[in-house]
Design an enzyme around this catalytic site. Structure first.
Site, short mmCIF file in Angstrom:
data_model
loop_
_atom_site.label_atom_id
_atom_site.label_comp_id
_atom_site.label_asym_id
_atom_site.label_seq_id
_atom_site.Cartn_x
_atom_site.Cartn_y
_atom_site.Cartn_z
N GLU A 62 0.88 -1.18 0.00
CA GLU A 62 0.00 0.00 0.00
C GLU A 62 0.91 1.21 0.00
O GLU A 62 1.56 1.51 1.00
CB GLU A 62 -0.93 -0.03 1.22
CG GLU A 62 -2.01 1.05 1.19
CD GLU A 62 -1.66 2.25 2.03
OE1 GLU A 62 -1.17 3.24 1.44
OE2 GLU A 62 -1.86 2.22 3.24
N CYS A 68 -1.55 8.94 3.25
CA CYS A 68 -1.45 8.28 1.95
C CYS A 68 -2.70 8.54 1.11
O CYS A 68 -2.68 8.37 -0.11
CB CYS A 68 -1.23 6.78 2.12
SG CYS A 68 -2.50 5.96 3.11
#
Length: 683
Positions: free
Chosen positions: A256, A295
């Site tokens: 990720e 993120c």
């Protein structure tokens, strides 16, 4: 005295060896702790996790693991104020820390509740059985069992608590232990939470180990039974994913990575609409929450070319209300970045972007700070750049400044907005603010291949939307391409990542024995006593009751039509059947099911407490007057239920296969019904 962080390995706390690394308060520059993860025997840690932690977790059922996770969530929730106090050292405000601390604990609660989607068994039977032969005596199925290894989680610095808890919640529910390696700058927060977890003794020994420090060599001894997850930069993620051991052992690797997420203002969302206001609010929030160190933060602001100036003005006004300073100072809405190194990196990235896309809001050299000093604290002004030619100046779609930075750009039509959003080459999330369903559909279908999650924002969801930047436990978190190509969380999908799916083949009776779920054509067990007179523990999978038979009449059909109000022509008007599938008046499907219930139910009081519902039902053959039906009632599956409190009745849910056949033996209706059945043991 400055504390030295310790590692939790092989069932005990231990210091590292070698060079020490200082961890700093993001706002003051003071040393918070010393970290050192060198000198650990990672091979022994992995072996310990497999032998001790995995063995203990594999024996537990999903329900037992879920209750364990819930107990852990309750314990950590009672200690959260201690975590908030420490979290301020990372530069996070109270609101920022809420995302990290209570978001992480909330993830534990969500996964604890997810246990109810799984059976009260250590393994999971997936989907439907598959017939592999014409006669039905050879079949296949899929089951999932916990892998026999360890989940190795390598996490980012921006969410030292949430990053750990959202991952271990899933692997613990699946039945795997974990080794957690947090990023060094904020590892003091992760260590504090792990100390509470270990102190609580809620998890079995070996279920969780911690590495504070660099963790060099942690992947050198993983095997195909282990799972590795990484959250962080795409560059570092690619290096880890190409580790020789990962490749040679075919170790599952979930990546990720940070991505250039976008927010799109729909052409209908003009100033004065709820969607325009929501868009501005969302962009400001995602630029400044955690000082833009998320993120999922918005990096690209894509708006109609006619609204660029309106958005620039409105966003500037919103950002002007964002006061920067020490997270504990009164009135501060945005704290510090993780450290001065991070400020330098973001500054370099902004300077590169600004070569062709000028800064239109904010100043790299000037930021007003409340309760702090930008010379020693990692403070930075929110920055907005303008890219008037986004298809020409492509740094916007390639360079990510991991801070409170975003670039504004125009589009001409929805197709162009999609193209710009997709230029990020794979993102965790994008959002579109629109109240036009056609715009929403066109955008989602056009952008879906390049994104892991898409938020459609309009006035209807304003009060309840969790926002652009909030990954949720029951939805997948990840994205294609630059975002890493993996997925975290996702409810049952996430749990399956830590389990091995295996196809099993055999006779229906063998598959029934393995899965503990009755399969059609498996051996059935006939007993003298009616199954409704058996307590939950006494019922056996495959136990079957065969009813008397009943011949359906026209009077039955007429009576049911009157009682139910279902006067569909096929049931009541024989003159309207020309050109239909029916050759005469046909019995209602629900009459057949109701009559079947009347035939298999035992009217006497017994352990069956109530009818819990109907899972599935199919009417497979028309039933006409004069046909004779009978029923076979078979115990398909048993699911134990938890007692809500000491006064609650101990009970379970029994899923019954109801097979209604005609005089030829052919099935006319099949259903799965559920009853709540009392347990003999009320302890």
């Amino acid at each position: 005295m400055i504390p030295t962080l310790e590692n939790y390995a092989l069932g005990r706390w231990m210091p590292g060896t070698g060079a020490q690394q200082e961890l700093y308060d993001a706002s003051t520059g003071e040393v918070v702790a010393i970290a050192n993860g060198e000198g650990l025997d990672f091979e022994a840690m992995l072996d310990y996790g497999r032998r001790v932690g995995n063995k203990a977790l594999r024996k537990m059922t999903f329900h037992e693991r879920g209750r364990m996770i819930k107990a852990l969530a309750l314990h950590l929730d009672s200690k959260k104020e201690d975590f908030y106090t420490l979290s301020y050292r990372s530069g996070a405000t109270r609101a920022d820390s809420w995302i990290d601390i209570e978001g992480g604990i909330g993830n534990l609660f969500a996964n604890a509740s997810l246990r109810r989607k799984f059976p009260d068994k250590p393994f999971y039977v997936e989907s439907d059985p598959i017939a592999l032969s014409k006669a039905g005596n050879f079949m296949g199925h899929h089951i999932l069992v916990p892998k026999e290894g360890v989940a190795v989680h390598i996490n980012a610095y921006n969410f030292p608590i949430w990053g750990m808890l959202e991952k271990i919640a899933v692997n613990l529910l699946a039945g795997m232990p974990a080794i957690v390696k947090p990023a060094v700058p904020t590892a003091y927060l992760t260590e504090a939470v792990v100390r509470e977890i270990i102190k609580s003794k809620i998890l079995p020994e070996g279920a969780l180990q911690l590495v504070c420090g660099s963790g060099h060599g942690i992947l050198d001894h993983v095997t195909y039974q282990d799972v590795v997850t990484f959250t962080g930069s795409a560059e570092t993620g690619r290096k880890l994913k190409s580790h020789p051991r990962i490749i040679s052992e075919a170790v599952p690797f979930n990546l990720e990575a940070d991505s250039l997420n976008s927010a799109v203002l729909g052409p209908d969302a003009v100033p004065g609409t709820a969607e325009f206001d929501l868009f501005i609010k969302e962009v400001r929030k995602e630029m400044t929450a955690k000082a833009g160190q998320k993120c999922t933060a918005i990096r690209r602001i894509i708006v109609p070319s006619t609204l660029v100036e309106d958005v620039q003005i409105a966003l500037g006004k919103a950002l002007a209300q964002t006061t920067v300073g020490h997270p504990q100072a009164e009135g501060v809405r945005m704290g510090a970045l993780a450290g001065m190194d991070q400020v330098r990196k973001v500054r370099q990235q902004v300077e590169q972007l600004a070569k062709n896309t000028p800064i239109v809001y904010g100043d790299l050299d000037n930021v007003q700070v409340i309760g702090g000093d930008c010379k020693v604290g990692a403070f930075m002004s929110p920055i907005v750049l303008l890219n008037s030619e986004p298809f020409r100046f492509t740094d916007t779609h390639e360079v990510e400044a991991f801070g409170p930075v975003a670039t504004l750009m125009p589009y001409k039509d929805v197709d162009e907005a999609i193209a710009l959003s997709n230029l990020g080459k794979g993102s965790l999330v994008c959002s579109v603010a629109t109240n036009d369903p056609h715009v929403a559909q066109d955008f989602v279908l056009g952008a879906a291949t390049h994104h892991g999650r898409i938020l459609v924002l309009n006035g209807e969801v304003a009060k309840e939307s969790t926002g652009h930047g909030s990954p949720l436990p029951l939805l997948v978190h990840g994205g294609p391409g630059r975002a890493g190509g993996g997925q975290e969380m996702g409810g049952m999908r996430g749990v399956e990542h830590f389990m091995q799916r295996v196809a099993i083949q055999g006779s229906p009776s063998m598959i029934t024995a393995i899965t503990e779920v009755y399969q059609p054509k498996a051996r059935q067990i006939e007993k003298d006593k009616h199954p409704f007179q058996h307590y939950f523990e006494e019922l056996e999978i495959g136990q079957t009751y065969t009813t008397h038979r009943h011949t359906v009449t026209e009077a039955d059909i007429t009576s049911f039509a009157q009682v139910s109000g279902d006067n569909f022509y096929a049931h009541v008007d024989a003159t309207s059947l020309e050109g239909t599938l029916f050759t005469g008046r046909v019995a209602h499907g629900y009459y057949i099911l109701s009559k079947a219930a009347g035939m298999f139910v035992d009217p006497r009081k017994g352990p069956v407490l109530l009818n819990y519902g109907l899972d599935e039902c199919r009417f497979t053959k028309p039933v006409y007057p004069g046909m004779t039906i009978g029923v076979k009632l078979t115990v398909k599956e048993k699911i134990g239920q938890e007692k809500r409190d000491a006064e609650d009745v101990a009970k379970g849910i029994v899923r019954w296969l109801v097979d209604v056949s005609d005089e030829t033996g052919e099935t006319v209706a099949v259903a799965t019904i559920l009853t709540m059945v009392k347990k003999r043991d009320q302890a």
